[in-house]
Design an enzyme around this catalytic site. Structure first.
Site, PDB file in Angstrom:
ATOM      1  N   SER A 257      48.745 -66.250 -24.658  1.00 41.50           N
ATOM      2  CA  SER A 257      49.868 -65.256 -25.112  1.00 41.50           C
ATOM      3  C   SER A 257      48.216 -64.408 -26.355  1.00 41.50           C
ATOM      4  O   SER A 257      48.199 -65.396 -27.377  1.00 41.50           O
ATOM      5  CB  SER A 257      51.068 -65.486 -24.960  1.00 41.50           C
ATOM      6  OG  SER A 257      51.389 -63.964 -26.412  1.00 41.50           O
TER       7      SER A 257
ATOM      8  N   HIS B 220      47.999 -63.186 -21.110  1.00 41.13           N
ATOM      9  CA  HIS B 220      49.337 -63.092 -21.067  1.00 41.13           C
ATOM     10  C   HIS B 220      49.381 -61.976 -21.771  1.00 41.13           C
ATOM     11  O   HIS B 220      49.010 -62.019 -22.994  1.00 41.13           O
ATOM     12  CB  HIS B 220      50.386 -64.358 -21.118  1.00 41.13           C
ATOM     13  CG  HIS B 220      51.451 -63.967 -21.463  1.00 41.13           C
ATOM     14  ND1 HIS B 220      52.220 -64.265 -20.319  1.00 41.13           N
ATOM     15  CD2 HIS B 220      52.330 -63.953 -22.332  1.00 41.13           C
ATOM     16  CE1 HIS B 220      53.575 -63.543 -20.370  1.00 41.13           C
ATOM     17  NE2 HIS B 220      53.384 -63.755 -21.583  1.00 41.13           N
TER      18      HIS B 220
ATOM     19  N   ASP C 279      51.592 -59.257 -24.313  1.00 41.57           N
ATOM     20  CA  ASP C 279      53.590 -59.368 -24.349  1.00 41.57           C
ATOM     21  C   ASP C 279      53.974 -58.230 -24.911  1.00 41.57           C
ATOM     22  O   ASP C 279      53.317 -57.732 -26.460  1.00 41.57           O
ATOM     23  CB  ASP C 279      53.948 -60.686 -25.869  1.00 41.57           C
ATOM     24  CG  ASP C 279      54.227 -62.084 -24.625  1.00 41.57           C
ATOM     25  OD1 ASP C 279      54.636 -62.280 -23.946  1.00 41.57           O
ATOM     26  OD2 ASP C 279      53.438 -62.741 -25.678  1.00 41.57           O
TER      27      ASP C 279
ATOM     28  N   MET D  51      56.924 -55.627 -26.632  1.00 39.53           N
ATOM     29  CA  MET D  51      58.121 -55.926 -27.736  1.00 39.53           C
ATOM     30  C   MET D  51      58.024 -54.428 -27.862  1.00 39.53           C
ATOM     31  O   MET D  51      57.250 -53.264 -28.540  1.00 39.53           O
ATOM     32  CB  MET D  51      57.986 -56.104 -28.081  1.00 39.53           C
ATOM     33  CG  MET D  51      57.833 -58.209 -28.000  1.00 39.53           C
ATOM     34  SD  MET D  51      57.494 -59.392 -29.120  1.00 39.53           S
ATOM     35  CE  MET D  51      56.498 -61.201 -28.128  1.00 39.53           C
TER      36      MET D  51
ATOM     37  N   HIS E 185      54.401 -58.564 -19.638  1.00 39.78           N
ATOM     38  CA  HIS E 185      55.060 -59.406 -19.743  1.00 39.78           C
ATOM     39  C   HIS E 185      56.004 -58.792 -20.385  1.00 39.78           C
ATOM     40  O   HIS E 185      55.865 -58.188 -21.955  1.00 39.78           O
ATOM     41  CB  HIS E 185      55.417 -60.591 -20.571  1.00 39.78           C
ATOM     42  CG  HIS E 185      57.097 -60.765 -20.704  1.00 39.78           C
ATOM     43  ND1 HIS E 185      56.751 -62.655 -21.240  1.00 39.78           N
ATOM     44  CD2 HIS E 185      58.416 -60.613 -19.956  1.00 39.78           C
ATOM     45  CE1 HIS E 185      58.293 -62.452 -21.814  1.00 39.78           C
ATOM     46  NE2 HIS E 185      59.298 -61.342 -20.934  1.00 39.78           N
TER      47      HIS E 185
ATOM     48  N   MET F 282      58.491 -56.945 -21.822  1.00 39.33           N
ATOM     49  CA  MET F 282      60.278 -56.532 -22.580  1.00 39.33           C
ATOM     50  C   MET F 282      60.245 -55.647 -23.866  1.00 39.33           C
ATOM     51  O   MET F 282      60.255 -55.662 -24.569  1.00 39.33           O
ATOM     52  CB  MET F 282      60.058 -58.126 -24.218  1.00 39.33           C
ATOM     53  CG  MET F 282      59.396 -59.466 -23.442  1.00 39.33           C
ATOM     54  SD  MET F 282      59.531 -60.933 -24.388  1.00 39.33           S
ATOM     55  CE  MET F 282      57.005 -60.144 -24.460  1.00 39.33           C
TER      56      MET F 282
ATOM     57  N   MET G   9      61.590 -68.236 -19.719  1.00 43.07           N
ATOM     58  CA  MET G   9      61.508 -68.239 -20.982  1.00 43.07           C
ATOM     59  C   MET G   9      61.972 -69.332 -21.393  1.00 43.07           C
ATOM     60  O   MET G   9      63.128 -69.311 -21.728  1.00 43.07           O
ATOM     61  CB  MET G   9      62.690 -66.785 -21.716  1.00 43.07           C
ATOM     62  CG  MET G   9      61.451 -65.076 -21.335  1.00 43.07           C
ATOM     63  SD  MET G   9      59.990 -65.203 -21.853  1.00 43.07           S
ATOM     64  CE  MET G   9      60.675 -65.488 -23.733  1.00 43.07           C
TER      65      MET G   9
ATOM     66  N   ASP H  34      57.482 -70.267 -20.543  1.00 44.57           N
ATOM     67  CA  ASP H  34      56.896 -69.152 -22.042  1.00 44.57           C
ATOM     68  C   ASP H  34      57.438 -68.832 -22.322  1.00 44.57           C
ATOM     69  O   ASP H  34      58.758 -68.916 -22.958  1.00 44.57           O
ATOM     70  CB  ASP H  34      56.850 -67.280 -21.153  1.00 44.57           C
ATOM     71  CG  ASP H  34      56.029 -66.805 -22.183  1.00 44.57           C
ATOM     72  OD1 ASP H  34      55.757 -66.547 -23.145  1.00 44.57           O
ATOM     73  OD2 ASP H  34      56.131 -65.829 -21.955  1.00 44.57           O
TER      74      ASP H  34
ATOM     75  N   GLY I 188      56.978 -72.196 -26.634  1.00 48.05           N
ATOM     76  CA  GLY I 188      56.996 -72.944 -27.265  1.00 48.05           C
ATOM     77  C   GLY I 188      56.419 -74.243 -26.183  1.00 48.05           C
ATOM     78  O   GLY I 188      56.559 -75.720 -26.090  1.00 48.05           O
TER      79      GLY I 188
HETATM   80  C1  DX5 Z   1      57.970 -64.563 -26.316  1.00 47.73           C
HETATM   81  C2  DX5 Z   1      56.935 -64.496 -25.748  1.00 47.73           C
HETATM   82  C3  DX5 Z   1      55.453 -65.452 -25.453  1.00 47.73           C
HETATM   83  C4  DX5 Z   1      54.878 -65.993 -26.933  1.00 47.73           C
HETATM   84  C5  DX5 Z   1      54.829 -67.629 -26.538  1.00 47.73           C
HETATM   85  O1  DX5 Z   1      58.736 -63.655 -26.305  1.00 47.73           O
HETATM   86  O2  DX5 Z   1      56.793 -63.837 -24.422  1.00 47.73           O
HETATM   87  O3  DX5 Z   1      54.656 -65.246 -24.466  1.00 47.73           O
HETATM   88  O4  DX5 Z   1      54.169 -65.147 -27.755  1.00 47.73           O
HETATM   89  O5  DX5 Z   1      54.033 -67.863 -27.730  1.00 47.73           O
HETATM   90  P1  DX5 Z   1      54.177 -69.303 -28.207  1.00 47.73           P
HETATM   91  O6  DX5 Z   1      53.818 -69.802 -27.105  1.00 47.73           O
HETATM   92  O7  DX5 Z   1      53.337 -69.463 -29.463  1.00 47.73           O
HETATM   93  O8  DX5 Z   1      55.885 -69.966 -28.174  1.00 47.73           O
HETATM   94 ZN    ZN Z   2      55.007 -63.826 -22.834  1.00 51.50          ZN
END
Ligand code: DX5
Ligand code: ZN
Length: 225
Positions: A10, A35, A37, A39, A68, A70, A139, A177, A179
């Protein structure tokens, strides 16, 4: 359990001032997908990347863009991300009024379609769209930020989804996705995941990007951590 897990770093955790170089660097380091993200500060409490940035990144790699979304409402933005170079577009079922129509729109644009399940979303949400998806994004944190801790109840959801996908006979990626680190990666793969998203573990891990990606891929991860 698969030996060929896909790694999708990501770029949320990359250096935003050098995003093109960062994308090229993870490509060289062994990423299978990129990936991205997206938002909107509305569906999730954070604001990140739009189609113009995705388009600008496209020449920096040939690896698929795993986008992805969001954002809500999601439908008006799908074509923009397709035109910007997305290869997979993943949406949350509660980010638009008609999930089935949204998934059809994504495939109709020639892309792979994904459905993202928040931690409290039941695995059954895929049951009546299983013919319309190429990827399920589980998630394992609440969406909105990188660097959060893995929510362990999602391992059970991966197992439930694995059974559903196997029963369907479809070739559907199960991607986790949030942690993800070498230890949680190993548990996710054992539960049935076939792709891993990792932001912090790749960009802020102890090793080089190549070492960090290799550590996620390794089934001997407990020896690396
Ligand atoms: C959270 C994102 C993830 C995030 C993962 O909303 O969808 O892709 O960036 O980040 P880490 O790997 O640090 O948990
Ligand atoms: Zn993501």
């Amino acid at each position: 359990m698969t030996d060929n897990v896909l790694i999708s770093p990501s770029i949320l955790s990359a250096d935003f001032a050098r995003l093109g170089e960062e994308v090229a660097a993870i490509d060289t380091a062994g990423a299978d997908m990129i990936h991205i993200d997206v938002m909107d500060g509305h569906y999730v409490p954070n604001l990140t990347i739009g189609p113009a940035v995705v388009k600008a990144l496209k020449p920096h790699t040939k690896k698929p863009f795993d986008v992805h979304l969001m954002v809500s409402p999601v439908d008006p933005l799908i074509e923009d991300f397709a035109n910007a170079g997305a290869d997979i577009i993943t949406v949350h079922p509660d980010s638009g009024p008609h999930l089935h129509r949204t998934l059809q729109t994504i495939r109709g644009l020639g892309l792979k379609s994904g459905i993202a399940l928040n931690p409290a979303t039941h695995a059954d949400v895929i049951d009546y769209v299983i013919d319309d998806i190429d990827l399920i994004l589980v998630m394992s944190v609440n969406p909105g930020f990188g660097g959060q801790s893995f929510i362990r109840s999602q391992l059970r959801k991966i197992s439930d989804l694995r059974k559903k996908v196997d029963q369907s006979g479809h070739d559907i990626i199960i991607e986790i996705d949030g942690g993800v680190n070498p230890l949680t990666a190993r548990e996710c793969i054992s539960a049935g995941a076939t792709a891993l998203v990792a932001g912090s573990a790749v960009f802020k891990g102890a090793g080089t990007y190549q070492q960090n990606i290799a550590a996620l891929r390794s089934n001997l991860a407990s020896q690396v951590a």
